[in-house]
Every structure is written in structure tokens, then in C-alpha cells.
Motif scaffolding. Structure first.
Motif, PDB file in Angstrom:
ATOM      1  N   GLY A   1      -9.409   4.510   0.273  1.00  0.00           N
ATOM      2  CA  GLY A   1      -9.226   5.856   0.826  1.00  0.00           C
ATOM      3  C   GLY A   1      -8.181   6.615   0.041  1.00  0.00           C
ATOM      4  N   ASN A   2      -7.117   7.033   0.715  1.00  0.00           N
ATOM      5  CA  ASN A   2      -6.025   7.754   0.040  1.00  0.00           C
ATOM      6  C   ASN A   2      -4.806   6.864  -0.179  1.00  0.00           C
ATOM      7  OD1 ASN A   2      -5.220   7.542   2.706  1.00  0.00           O
ATOM      8  ND2 ASN A   2      -4.222   9.568   2.727  1.00  0.00           N
TER       9      ASN A   2
ATOM     10  N   TRP B   1       0.838  -1.191   0.000  1.00  0.00           N
ATOM     11  CA  TRP B   1       0.000   0.000   0.000  1.00  0.00           C
ATOM     12  C   TRP B   1       0.880   1.250   0.000  1.00  0.00           C
ATOM     13  CZ3 TRP B   1      -4.952   0.041  -1.106  1.00  0.00           C
ATOM     14  CH2 TRP B   1      -5.745  -1.080  -0.840  1.00  0.00           C
ATOM     15  N   VAL B   2       0.492   2.234  -0.820  1.00  0.00           N
ATOM     16  CA  VAL B   2       1.207   3.509  -0.891  1.00  0.00           C
ATOM     17  C   VAL B   2       0.207   4.638  -0.678  1.00  0.00           C
ATOM     18  CG1 VAL B   2       2.639   5.039  -2.291  1.00  0.00           C
ATOM     19  CG2 VAL B   2       2.870   2.555  -2.528  1.00  0.00           C
ATOM     20  N   GLU B   3       0.532   5.527   0.232  1.00  0.00           N
ATOM     21  CA  GLU B   3      -0.335   6.687   0.468  1.00  0.00           C
ATOM     22  C   GLU B   3      -0.086   7.726  -0.614  1.00  0.00           C
ATOM     23  OE1 GLU B   3      -0.997   9.950   4.013  1.00  0.00           O
ATOM     24  OE2 GLU B   3      -0.568   7.873   4.566  1.00  0.00           O
TER      25      GLU B   3
ATOM     26  N   LEU C   1      -4.649  10.882  -6.519  1.00  0.00           N
ATOM     27  CA  LEU C   1      -5.906  10.156  -6.334  1.00  0.00           C
ATOM     28  C   LEU C   1      -6.934  10.579  -7.381  1.00  0.00           C
ATOM     29  CD1 LEU C   1      -7.088   8.045  -4.385  1.00  0.00           C
ATOM     30  CD2 LEU C   1      -8.048   9.935  -3.063  1.00  0.00           C
ATOM     31  N   PHE C   2      -6.973  11.876  -7.683  1.00  0.00           N
ATOM     32  CA  PHE C   2      -7.880  12.383  -8.709  1.00  0.00           C
ATOM     33  C   PHE C   2      -7.569  11.771 -10.066  1.00  0.00           C
ATOM     34  CE2 PHE C   2      -8.411  15.502 -12.170  1.00  0.00           C
ATOM     35  CZ  PHE C   2      -9.793  15.643 -12.159  1.00  0.00           C
TER      36      PHE C   2
END
Length: 337
Positions: free
Chosen positions: A160-161, A91-93, A99-100
Motif C-alpha cells: 500500500g503506502n 514499516w514506514v508510511e 511511492l511514485f
């Protein structure tokens, strides 16, 4: 009586002065257009703008292009997309901007049934289209089949993000991020000066800042995909607002044994798409036009003529026999309004 005459003279004089002021203000010449060119996102970018803040607008736009280029280049080890691609399934924030772009890309991938696919990074690198300096070559069928195992927008997971890539997928937003950069440039110009006019041109993809002096249309030529130069056109459109994007097999390609191989791939076969050599789409945003123009290469002509308008665009398509196909609504942009 003399006093009354003086009063009238004063009134008439004041009215005359006001008329002159209104005339001067109404017909005052707006600032000249200023032009600036730069290389960014792997293409030639030109900004043409008229504003009392032209210098600030130009500096801000090109600074934004450089920022986006640095952030979204998947083959630059310093970019955030490169780090996501090499996160080994962890997982990478990500920030709101990435994200858009991810969600927009997923939207168009799903909308077009995978005709638009932003997970072709490994395939693009395999063929040598990741950089101008990379060796362009035709991979073996075994290489292509192995690479296809690491492709597919269904292998991208968002929570999420955070984002996670499965099966070694590599992201490449080349088919959408140039349009996004143009949209950002137009937004920046209008934020600095709502009265600014002009356009942003990145490799033939164009976003309109505002109509020409007096509200006239900007005249945009559609490049002839088999013309001898960029100035050879096969069509013209007129725009006061919105955007237009063109994808073509003439942008990045190489010739081997008399056959042209180019950078727009069919994600099912691993080879360049067939049937279309140029697709131009007019839409409200350049991001949308960019994504749809690329998708047309895999959607096919008949499907595109029916569904591109439903997706928010109007299309001008040139097939491999150099025959032109247009959506019904495209005629609107071929006329002066």
C-alpha cells in the motif's frame, strides 16, 4: 452620393485599421528569455524561459528543486529518505510522491535486471561519493563484500503506502530524482503559462519547456567525456520537446594510481562499472532518460543498442576506447526538423 462615399471611406478605413492590428499582434515580439542559475541536487541548475510570467515561473521552479533536494537526499538526517534508510527494518508510511519514485525505480530495476539499482546507498557512502566533502577512497575487498550484503532492489518491500527495507538496505535515488525534478519543473512552467518556451538544464540533463521562438529546435551539445572543458562536444542534437539525460564517468570521480574511479557502480561487483564512459539518452521524460542512461553502464553496449529503444529511449554511447555507438533512432535527433 457624398453620403455613400463617406460610408465607403469609413469601411475602408476600418478595414485598414484591422489589418494593422492583426499585423502588429501577429508579429509582436514575444518576451525575452530570462536566465537564472542555482546549485541544487548537487549540480548546477539553469532555467531559461520566455513568458509574460517568467519571474513567477523561475521562482516556482527553483523552490521545487530545493524541496525535492531536501526531501530525497538520503544522507541528510532531516530528509524523509534518510529516515526510511534508518528505520531498522520497520514499516514506514510514505506519501504519494515517494511511492511514485519507489515504484518507478523498482520498475526500471526489474526492467533492466538490476542494471539500474537504487539500493546502493551504503556502497556510495563507502566509496565517499555521498558528499563532495567525503573522503574518496578505494575500499578493501572485505569492505565491499560486506556492503554487497546490504544491496538489492529485491530487499525493498511495498504494501500500500508503506515501505520496508530488509538487510540494512539504503535507498539512493540519485540516478532518477534529478530527472524527476526536471520533469516537475517543466510541468510547473507549463501550468503557469502554457505558451512558455525554454528549457531546464540540471548538470547537462535537459527538459524542454517549449521550442525556441517560431517553433525552432533547441540545439543541445553532447559533452566529450574526455574533453578539456564542459564546452567540448562530440555530438549535437535538436529538440523541440521531450528530454535528454547524460551519465558519465567525468561527473564525480577520483584518480588513484592513474586509474579513474567514479560514482556509477556495478551492483554485482561493488566497483565502478566498466566498458562505457558516457551514455546519453533522449526520451519523452527526463526521469526515464536519467534512469536509462545510468542503466546502460551495466547493461553493456550491444544489449543497450537493441533494448533501449524498446524501453522508450534512443541512445548515444561512448565506450572506454572513446568509440561512439548509437541506436538507429538516434539519427532523428541529429537532424533539424
Amino acid at each position: 452620393m457624398n453620403q455613400r462615399k463617406k460610408s465607403w471611406y469609413f469601411t475602408y478605413g476600418l478595414i485598414a485599421i484591422l489589418i494593422v492590428i492583426v499585423f502588429v499582434v501577429s508579429f509582436r515580439r514575444p518576451p525575452d528569455y530570462v536566465v537564472k542559475d542555482e546549485i541544487s541536487l548537487g549540480t548546477h541548475v539553469r532555467v531559461v524561459v520566455s513568458s509574460k510570467y517568467s519571474g513567477k515561473i523561475l521562482d516556482s521552479i527553483f523552490r521545487e528543486f530545493r524541496r525535492i533536494d531536501s526531501k530525497f537526499n538520503p544522507y541528510n538526517p532531516n530528509s524523509k529518505i534518510y529516515r526510511i534508510n534508518h528505520s531498522n527494518g520497520n514499516w514506514v508510511e510514505v506519501d504519494d510522491e515517494i511511492l511514485f519514485i519507489l515504484k518507478k525505480s523498482l520498475y526500471y530495476a526489474d526492467l533492466t535486471g538490476g542494471a539500474f539499482d537504487f539500493t546502493l546507498g551504503r556502497l556510495i557512502k563507502l566509496w565517499g561519493f555521498d558528499s563532495e566533502n567525503s573522503e574518496k577512497r578505494i575500499p578493501s575487498s572485505d569492505e565491499i563484500n560486506e556492503t554487497l550484503k546490504h544491496i538489492g532492489y529485491d530487499k525493498v518491500e511495498i504494501d500500500g503506502n508503506k515501505v520496508r527495507l530488509h538487510d540494512g538496505v539504503w535507498l539512493d535515488f540519485g540516478a532518477i530524482v534529478k530527472g524527476y525534478a526536471i520533469d516537475r519543473a517543466v510541468q510547473i512552467a507549463k501550468k503557469i503559462d502554457p505558451k512558455a518556451t525554454g528549457f531546464v538544464d540540471a548538470g547537462g540533463d535537459i527538459g524542454i519547456i517549449g521550442p525556441k521562438f517560431g517553433g525552432a529546435d533547441w540545439i543541445v551539445g553532447i559533452r566529450n567525456p574526455r574533453g578539456e572543458s564542459q564546452q567540448d562536444t562530440i555530438g549535437v542534437i535538436y529538440l523541440k520537446e521531450g528530454a535528454v539525460a547524460t551519465s558519465g564517468d567525468y561527473e564525480r570521480f577520483f584518480i588513484s594510481n592513474g586509474k579513474r574511479y567514479y560514482h556509477i557502480f556495478n551492483p554485482k561487483t561493488g566497483y565502478p562499472a566498466k566498458g562505457v564512459i558516457s551514455a546519453t539518452v533522449v526520451a519523452n521524460s527526463c526521469l526515464d532518460a536519467d534512469a536509462l542512461a545510468t542503466a546502460i553502464f551495466n547493461l553493456g553496449i550491444e544489449y543497450s543498442l537493441t533494448y533501449i529503444p524498446r524501453y522508450g529511449g534512443q541512445a548515444f554511447i561512448v565506450d572506454e576506447n572513446q568509440k561512439i555507438h548509437k541506436t538507429k533512432g538516434f539519427l532523428y535527433f541529429e537532424q533539424v526538423h
